[in-house]
Design a protein around this motif. Structure first.
Motif, short mmCIF file in Angstrom:
data_model
loop_
_atom_site.label_atom_id
_atom_site.label_comp_id
_atom_site.label_asym_id
_atom_site.label_seq_id
_atom_site.Cartn_x
_atom_site.Cartn_y
_atom_site.Cartn_z
N ARG A 103 0.81 -1.22 0.00
CA ARG A 103 0.00 0.00 0.00
C ARG A 103 0.84 1.27 0.00
O ARG A 103 0.32 2.36 -0.19
CB ARG A 103 -0.92 0.02 1.24
N LEU A 104 2.14 1.14 0.24
CA LEU A 104 3.00 2.30 0.31
C LEU A 104 3.60 2.63 -1.05
O LEU A 104 3.86 1.73 -1.85
CB LEU A 104 4.14 2.05 1.32
N PRO A 105 3.82 3.91 -1.33
CA PRO A 105 4.47 4.26 -2.60
C PRO A 105 5.92 3.80 -2.63
O PRO A 105 6.61 3.82 -1.60
CB PRO A 105 4.37 5.80 -2.62
N LEU A 106 6.36 3.37 -3.80
CA LEU A 106 7.75 2.98 -4.05
C LEU A 106 8.17 1.71 -3.34
O LEU A 106 9.35 1.37 -3.31
CB LEU A 106 8.71 4.11 -3.67
N THR A 107 7.25 0.98 -2.75
CA THR A 107 7.58 -0.31 -2.14
C THR A 107 6.61 -1.36 -2.66
O THR A 107 5.53 -1.04 -3.16
CB THR A 107 7.52 -0.27 -0.60
N ALA A 108 7.00 -2.61 -2.52
CA ALA A 108 6.16 -3.71 -2.97
C ALA A 108 6.42 -4.91 -2.08
O ALA A 108 7.45 -4.98 -1.40
CB ALA A 108 6.49 -4.06 -4.42
N PRO A 109 5.49 -5.87 -2.03
CA PRO A 109 5.70 -7.07 -1.21
C PRO A 109 7.01 -7.78 -1.51
O PRO A 109 7.63 -8.36 -0.62
CB PRO A 109 4.49 -7.95 -1.57
N HIS A 110 7.45 -7.71 -2.77
CA HIS A 110 8.71 -8.37 -3.14
C HIS A 110 9.89 -7.80 -2.36
O HIS A 110 10.86 -8.51 -2.08
CB HIS A 110 8.95 -8.22 -4.65
N ASP A 111 9.83 -6.52 -2.01
CA ASP A 111 10.91 -5.91 -1.24
C ASP A 111 11.09 -6.61 0.11
O ASP A 111 12.22 -6.74 0.60
CB ASP A 111 10.63 -4.43 -1.00
N ILE A 112 9.99 -7.04 0.69
CA ILE A 112 10.07 -7.73 1.98
C ILE A 112 10.72 -9.09 1.80
O ILE A 112 11.54 -9.51 2.63
CB ILE A 112 8.66 -7.88 2.60
N ASP A 113 10.40 -9.77 0.70
CA ASP A 113 11.05 -11.06 0.44
C ASP A 113 12.56 -10.89 0.28
O ASP A 113 13.35 -11.70 0.79
CB ASP A 113 10.48 -11.68 -0.85
N VAL A 114 12.97 -9.82 -0.41
CA VAL A 114 14.40 -9.55 -0.59
C VAL A 114 15.06 -9.29 0.76
O VAL A 114 16.16 -9.82 1.05
CB VAL A 114 14.61 -8.36 -1.54
N ALA A 115 14.41 -8.48 1.59
CA ALA A 115 14.98 -8.16 2.91
C ALA A 115 15.08 -9.40 3.78
O ALA A 115 16.08 -9.60 4.48
CB ALA A 115 14.12 -7.11 3.60
N MET A 116 14.05 -10.25 3.73
CA MET A 116 14.08 -11.47 4.53
C MET A 116 15.16 -12.43 4.03
O MET A 116 15.81 -13.12 4.82
CB MET A 116 12.71 -12.16 4.49
N GLY A 117 15.37 -12.46 2.71
CA GLY A 117 16.44 -13.29 2.16
C GLY A 117 17.80 -12.82 2.64
O GLY A 117 18.67 -13.63 2.97
N TRP A 118 17.99 -11.49 2.65
CA TRP A 118 19.25 -10.94 3.15
C TRP A 118 19.43 -11.29 4.62
O TRP A 118 20.52 -11.68 5.04
CB TRP A 118 19.26 -9.42 2.96
N PHE A 119 18.36 -11.17 5.41
CA PHE A 119 18.47 -11.46 6.84
C PHE A 119 18.73 -12.94 7.08
O PHE A 119 19.40 -13.32 8.04
CB PHE A 119 17.19 -11.02 7.56
#
Length: 236
Positions: A103-119
């Motif tokens: 729901r936020l501009p310039l972000t997407a659910p995929h960004d969370i997947d990327v962050a979780m992969g990095w973590f």
């Protein structure tokens, strides 16, 4: 009272009264009071660790408790605070965070997947070093909770990182004695650098995302002008 004589920057206001109360806990209760102060500092960021921890060192130098006690108890308080924020992240959950990102501009659910992969690859190092970075040391527990990092690993890395940070600031306060408030200025300088780096990273992310969306719109418009309608590709 230690604060009334040596903490002029916090003489007034709610934070000043809170710090005076925390200082009173250290004097009356001893090292467990320092642990409570650090616990509150972890979950309530306006309470600065660069004040609480050197103050604990100064209190130790004045004989209210031992130096080793101060380090051990404050580390226990840090880990307890870290666990509270870990549970906040766990309660939020990845799926809920993805819905928010969508729901936020310039972000997407995929960004969370990327962050979780990095973590998943660097979580232990992130927690360990994050516990020693001003402005990050408390918040790093939230992504650990989101990722549901193994409890033993989270506790171990949180304790080791907190031990290093707490010992450094407590020893500084202990050695500086009546001049322990100098530590706040030193840590503030480091925090300013951290904030500049974080803002630069955020600016880079926004610029990169805007360029990707602009390129996507131009490709789409060019395809329409050529008489075809390609399938849009998510620029995230």
């Amino acid at each position: 009272m230690l604060l009334s004589a040596h903490l002029p920057l916090l003489q007034t206001g709610i934070l000043g009264r809170l710090m005076a109360w925390l200082e009173h806990l250290m004097v009356v209760i001893g090292a467990p009071g320092a642990a409570l102060a650090v616990f509150l500092e972890n979950v309530f960021p306006p309470i600065p660790s660069e004040v609480v921890l050197p103050l604990a060192g100064f209190a130790a130098a004045n004989g209210h408790f031992g130096l080793v006690e101060a380090i051990a108890w404050t580390t226990a308080g840090s880990v307890a605070g870290a666990w509270l924020l870990y549970w906040v992240g766990q309660a939020l959950g990845v799926e809920r965070l993805k819905a928010i990102a969508g729901r936020l501009p310039l972000t997407a659910p995929h960004d969370i997947d990327v962050a979780m992969g990095w973590f998943d690859r660097h979580g232990g190092k992130a927690v360990f070093f994050g516990r020693m970075i001003p402005g990050v040391r408390s918040l790093i527990s939230i992504p650990a909770g989101l990722h549901r990092m193994a409890p033993f690993s989270f506790t171990l890395y949180s304790a080791l990182g907190s031990l290093a940070w707490n010992a450094l600031l407590i020893l500084a306060g202990h050695q500086l004695g009546a001049h322990w408030t100098r530590v706040e200025a030193w840590v503030a300088s480091v925090q300013d650098v951290v904030m500049v780096l974080l803002l630069a990273a955020a600016g880079w992310f926004v610029a990169r995302r805007l360029r990707a969306r602009r390129a996507q719109r131009e490709d789409h418009q060019g395809a329409r002008a050529a008489g075809s309608e390609p399938e849009l590709i998510d620029a995230h």
